[in-house]
Design a protein around this motif. Structure first.
Motif, short mmCIF file in Angstrom:
data_model
loop_
_atom_site.label_atom_id
_atom_site.label_comp_id
_atom_site.label_asym_id
_atom_site.label_seq_id
_atom_site.Cartn_x
_atom_site.Cartn_y
_atom_site.Cartn_z
N ASP A 1 0.86 -1.18 0.00
CA ASP A 1 0.00 0.00 0.00
C ASP A 1 0.90 1.23 0.00
OD1 ASP A 1 -2.01 1.81 0.20
OD2 ASP A 1 -2.40 1.46 2.33
N PHE A 2 1.02 1.86 -1.17
CA PHE A 2 1.92 3.01 -1.27
C PHE A 2 1.22 4.34 -1.03
CE2 PHE A 2 0.56 1.84 -5.57
CZ PHE A 2 -0.05 3.00 -5.99
N ASP A 3 -0.12 4.33 -0.94
CA ASP A 3 -0.86 5.58 -0.77
C ASP A 3 -0.45 6.32 0.51
OD1 ASP A 3 -2.35 5.52 -3.12
OD2 ASP A 3 -3.87 4.23 -2.23
N GLU A 4 -0.23 5.56 1.57
CA GLU A 4 0.16 6.16 2.85
C GLU A 4 1.53 6.83 2.73
OE1 GLU A 4 0.95 4.56 7.32
OE2 GLU A 4 -0.78 3.70 6.27
N LYS A 5 2.45 6.15 2.04
CA LYS A 5 3.81 6.71 1.84
C LYS A 5 3.75 7.97 0.98
CE LYS A 5 8.33 6.43 2.21
NZ LYS A 5 9.01 6.60 3.49
N VAL A 6 2.94 7.95 -0.07
CA VAL A 6 2.78 9.13 -0.94
C VAL A 6 2.21 10.29 -0.12
CG1 VAL A 6 1.45 10.08 -2.87
CG2 VAL A 6 2.59 7.87 -3.11
N ALA A 7 1.22 10.03 0.71
CA ALA A 7 0.61 11.09 1.54
C ALA A 7 1.65 11.67 2.50
CB ALA A 7 -0.58 10.53 2.31
N GLU A 8 2.47 10.80 3.07
CA GLU A 8 3.52 11.22 4.01
C GLU A 8 4.56 12.13 3.30
OE1 GLU A 8 7.28 8.76 5.62
OE2 GLU A 8 5.34 7.83 6.09
N ILE A 9 4.97 11.73 2.10
CA ILE A 9 5.95 12.51 1.33
C ILE A 9 5.32 13.83 0.88
CG2 ILE A 9 7.33 12.58 -0.78
CD1 ILE A 9 7.71 9.52 -0.42
N ASP A 10 4.07 13.77 0.43
CA ASP A 10 3.37 14.98 0.00
C ASP A 10 3.34 16.00 1.14
OD1 ASP A 10 1.49 16.56 -1.72
OD2 ASP A 10 0.10 16.07 -0.10
N LEU A 11 3.02 15.55 2.33
CA LEU A 11 2.96 16.44 3.49
C LEU A 11 4.33 17.04 3.79
CD1 LEU A 11 1.04 17.52 5.68
CD2 LEU A 11 1.71 15.56 7.09
N ALA A 12 5.37 16.21 3.73
CA ALA A 12 6.74 16.69 4.00
C ALA A 12 7.16 17.74 2.97
CB ALA A 12 7.71 15.51 3.98
N LEU A 13 6.81 17.51 1.69
CA LEU A 13 7.19 18.46 0.63
C LEU A 13 6.42 19.77 0.75
CD1 LEU A 13 7.48 15.97 -2.36
CD2 LEU A 13 9.37 17.18 -1.23
N ARG A 14 5.16 19.69 1.18
CA ARG A 14 4.36 20.91 1.35
C ARG A 14 4.89 21.78 2.49
NH1 ARG A 14 -0.68 20.93 -1.32
NH2 ARG A 14 -1.11 18.98 -2.40
N LYS A 15 5.58 21.17 3.44
CA LYS A 15 6.11 21.91 4.59
C LYS A 15 7.45 22.59 4.30
CE LYS A 15 3.88 19.20 8.22
NZ LYS A 15 4.09 18.22 9.31
N LEU A 16 8.07 22.26 3.17
CA LEU A 16 9.36 22.86 2.83
C LEU A 16 9.21 24.35 2.54
CD1 LEU A 16 10.88 20.16 0.44
CD2 LEU A 16 11.56 20.61 2.81
N PRO A 17 10.20 25.13 2.97
CA PRO A 17 10.12 26.57 2.63
C PRO A 17 10.30 26.77 1.14
CG PRO A 17 12.20 26.04 3.72
CD PRO A 17 11.37 24.79 3.75
#
Length: 195
Positions: A178-194
């Motif tokens: 199940d890669f959806d959870e990993k994608v969501a986690e990475i998406d959140l991390a990238l959105r937090k980048l300055p």
């Protein structure tokens, strides 16, 4: 805008992962698709035809993929010539495309980020990975080719292990995971980048 490369070896399932990011509203620049379009530009078509002859293109106007693949993979100078035409044009198209986006980050999908030493053009790199058996089966099914043909292509790419070591994020995609959870986690991390 944050530029994120998404890469991985043949058959790893990059398209599925890209689609998952698109569900999160993230635009994906598919470099292979764009490169195919660039072959059709009159100025590039003319230079390719001058160098390789009329056999480079099919009667319907599309690039003769079989002829060009045989030519480019057997002649380093020919490959360098075509890349010299395509890569600057691809960079230009990508930069124009970015200007039209309004998301916190964008994805640039390409199998050869590391092979072509493009990693410095990106803020972060995601590597999609899968076991070799799974990748071979996927490509054989998709491209209707033999196991040996797939292995020959794999040998032209940097090893998965090396790509994983160079990555900021790794997504395993063997198919049953199940890669959806990993994608969501990475998406959140990238959105937090300055930005």
């Amino acid at each position: 805008m944050i530029r994120v490369a998404i890469t991985g070896n043949i058959g790893c399932g990059k398209s599925y992962i890209c689609a998952a990011f698109e569900k999160h509203g993230i635009p994906v620049f598919h470099s292979d698709d764009e490169a195919k379009r660039l072959y059709l530009l009159p100025e590039i078509r003319q230079k390719i035809t001058e160098r390789f002859g009329n056999e480079s293109y099919l009667p319907d106007g599309n690039i003769n993929r079989v002829f060009m693949a045989e030519t480019l993979f057997s002649d380093g100078d020919a490959l360098a010539f075509v890349e010299g035409l395509l890569y600057p044009a691809l960079d230009k198209v990508f930069n124009e495309w970015i200007e039209k986006q309004s998301t916190p980050y964008v994805l640039y999908e390409s199998a050869i980020i590391f092979e072509k030493k493009m990693e410095d053009k990106f803020d972060k790199i995601i590597v999609v990975t899968a076991s070799e058996d799974v990748r071979i089966k996927r490509v054989m099914l998709r491209d209707k080719c033999s196991e040996q043909e797939v292995r020959n292509r794999i040998r032209l790419q940097l090893s998965q292990e090396e790509k994983e070591r160079k990555a900021d994020f790794v997504i395993m995609h063997d198919g049953d995971d199940d890669f959806d959870e990993k994608v969501a986690e990475i998406d959140l991390a990238l959105r937090k980048l300055p930005v």
